[in-house]
Design a protein around this motif. Structure first.
Motif, short mmCIF file in Angstrom:
data_model
loop_
_atom_site.label_atom_id
_atom_site.label_comp_id
_atom_site.label_asym_id
_atom_site.label_seq_id
_atom_site.Cartn_x
_atom_site.Cartn_y
_atom_site.Cartn_z
N GLU A 80 0.82 -1.21 0.00
CA GLU A 80 0.00 0.00 0.00
C GLU A 80 0.86 1.27 0.00
N LEU A 81 1.90 1.27 -0.80
CA LEU A 81 2.75 2.45 -0.91
C LEU A 81 2.08 3.48 -1.81
N SER A 82 2.30 4.74 -1.48
CA SER A 82 1.81 5.81 -2.35
C SER A 82 2.66 5.89 -3.61
N HIS A 83 2.22 6.66 -4.59
CA HIS A 83 2.98 6.79 -5.82
C HIS A 83 4.36 7.40 -5.55
N GLU A 84 4.41 8.36 -4.63
CA GLU A 84 5.69 8.96 -4.29
C GLU A 84 6.62 7.95 -3.62
N ALA A 85 6.05 7.13 -2.73
CA ALA A 85 6.86 6.11 -2.06
C ALA A 85 7.35 5.06 -3.05
N MET A 86 6.50 4.72 -4.05
CA MET A 86 6.93 3.77 -5.08
C MET A 86 8.10 4.32 -5.88
N ALA A 87 8.00 5.60 -6.25
CA ALA A 87 9.08 6.23 -7.02
C ALA A 87 10.38 6.25 -6.21
N LEU A 88 10.27 6.57 -4.92
CA LEU A 88 11.46 6.60 -4.05
C LEU A 88 12.05 5.20 -3.92
N ALA A 89 11.19 4.19 -3.72
CA ALA A 89 11.67 2.81 -3.60
C ALA A 89 12.36 2.37 -4.88
N ALA A 90 11.80 2.75 -6.04
CA ALA A 90 12.41 2.39 -7.32
C ALA A 90 13.79 3.02 -7.47
N MET A 91 13.94 4.25 -7.05
CA MET A 91 15.25 4.91 -7.14
C MET A 91 16.27 4.24 -6.22
N LEU A 92 15.85 3.89 -5.01
CA LEU A 92 16.76 3.23 -4.07
C LEU A 92 17.18 1.86 -4.59
N ILE A 93 16.24 1.13 -5.19
CA ILE A 93 16.57 -0.18 -5.75
C ILE A 93 17.55 -0.03 -6.91
N TYR A 94 17.33 0.97 -7.73
CA TYR A 94 18.25 1.22 -8.86
C TYR A 94 19.66 1.47 -8.35
N ILE A 95 19.79 2.32 -7.36
CA ILE A 95 21.11 2.64 -6.81
C ILE A 95 21.74 1.40 -6.18
N ALA A 96 20.93 0.62 -5.45
CA ALA A 96 21.45 -0.57 -4.78
C ALA A 96 21.98 -1.60 -5.78
N ILE A 97 21.25 -1.79 -6.88
CA ILE A 97 21.70 -2.76 -7.88
C ILE A 97 22.86 -2.22 -8.70
N ARG A 98 22.71 -0.97 -9.16
CA ARG A 98 23.67 -0.41 -10.11
C ARG A 98 25.05 -0.20 -9.48
N PHE A 99 25.10 0.10 -8.19
CA PHE A 99 26.37 0.43 -7.57
C PHE A 99 26.77 -0.54 -6.46
N VAL A 100 25.84 -0.81 -5.52
CA VAL A 100 26.20 -1.66 -4.38
C VAL A 100 26.37 -3.11 -4.83
N ALA A 101 25.39 -3.67 -5.54
CA ALA A 101 25.46 -5.07 -5.96
C ALA A 101 26.63 -5.30 -6.91
N VAL A 102 26.84 -4.39 -7.85
CA VAL A 102 27.94 -4.54 -8.80
C VAL A 102 29.28 -4.51 -8.07
N GLU A 103 29.42 -3.62 -7.12
CA GLU A 103 30.67 -3.55 -6.36
C GLU A 103 30.89 -4.81 -5.54
N PHE A 104 29.80 -5.37 -5.02
CA PHE A 104 29.90 -6.63 -4.27
C PHE A 104 30.43 -7.75 -5.16
N PHE A 105 29.88 -7.87 -6.36
CA PHE A 105 30.34 -8.92 -7.27
C PHE A 105 31.80 -8.72 -7.65
N LYS A 106 32.21 -7.48 -7.83
CA LYS A 106 33.59 -7.23 -8.20
C LYS A 106 34.56 -7.61 -7.08
N ARG A 107 34.16 -7.35 -5.85
CA ARG A 107 35.06 -7.55 -4.71
C ARG A 107 35.07 -8.97 -4.18
#
Length: 242
Positions: A80-107
């Motif tokens: 039951e997230l609002s549209h704003e909360a969905m957009a924020l969650a999507a941005m956080l997931i993007y950052i987590a995958i694009r930078f955190v997860a990639v760095e984890f695999f590299k290391r």
């Protein structure tokens, strides 16, 4: 080993066949079949996330960062997230995958390590299962299995390319057996992979029940909202000529 083009071509062909099988034989919708085929195709790049650089790491991380938030729309709705909360969650997931997860695999991974293994394929499928809740459990499993199939296609191609038929003789390369495996040489890596696998099995086992409870609570909350009966509303008293 097979190159990027071979992997993506092989997983795409298998993905098309998998989507066709689901639509024609398993009563899946055309949209579900196309999505499952696409997931199978892209999953053919997943095992090469353990390469420190190159096309698979770049392309897969960018694709996952963009698509995973969209696949989680149903999860966001259940919460039951609002549209704003969905957009924020999507941005956080993007950052987590694009930078955190990639760095984890590299290391913390090595090429042809335990990420190139059968339990890793099951791990990828369970992650997909948790990411994509669906009112129909059969559709959810169908799409999750597509990820496992694409992952396994990559491993099978690596094993095939580990066989040398050159010079009219049959010879196994040193890389043979390093893709389709259950255990690697590092005990720490084995323990880590299986610990993650069992944790995901536990989460997936109870997730469907959790989602059902959330949806049931939402329906009950909506039914308790007090609404005036239509026959009690006297609209004529609000008219200006009264």
């Amino acid at each position: 080993m097979a190159d990027f083009k071979t992997h993506i071509t092989g997983s795409t062909i298998v993905g098309i066949a998998y989507g066709y099988w689901g639509v024609t034989s398993q009563s899946m919708s055309l949209e579900s079949g196309i999505l499952a085929g696409g997931l199978c195709s892209v999953s053919g790049m997943l095992p090469d996330l353990d390469s420190d650089s190159g096309i698979p790491l770049r392309e897969t991380s960018m694709f996952a960062a963009a698509v995973v938030p969209m696949l989680m729309i149903e999860r966001f709705r259940d919460l039951e997230l609002s549209h704003e909360a969905m957009a924020l969650a999507a941005m956080l997931i993007y950052i987590a995958i694009r930078f955190v997860a990639v760095e984890f695999f590299k290391r913390y991974t090595v090429h042809r390590g335990m990420w190139h293994s059968i339990p890793a394929a099951a791990t990828a499928g369970l992650l997909a299962y948790l990411v994509m809740p669906c009112p129909s459990e059969s559709i959810r499993v169908y799409k999750s299995v597509a990820v496992v199939v694409g992952f396994l296609v990559h491993l099978i191609l690596d094993e095939i390319w580990s066989i040398d038929f050159g010079g009219g003789r049959f010879r196994l390369k040193k890389s043979f057996g390093t893709a389709l495996k259950f255990f690697g040489q590092s005990q720490l890596a084995n323990i880590s992979v299986y610990a993650k696998l069992f944790l995901l099995i536990y989460l997936a086992w109870g997730d469907h029940g959790v989602v059902d409870r959330i949806r049931q609570r939402s329906r009950l909350d909506n039914s308790y909202i007090a609404k005036p009966a239509p026959e009690l509303i006297q609209w004529d008293k609000w008219l200006p000529w009264r």
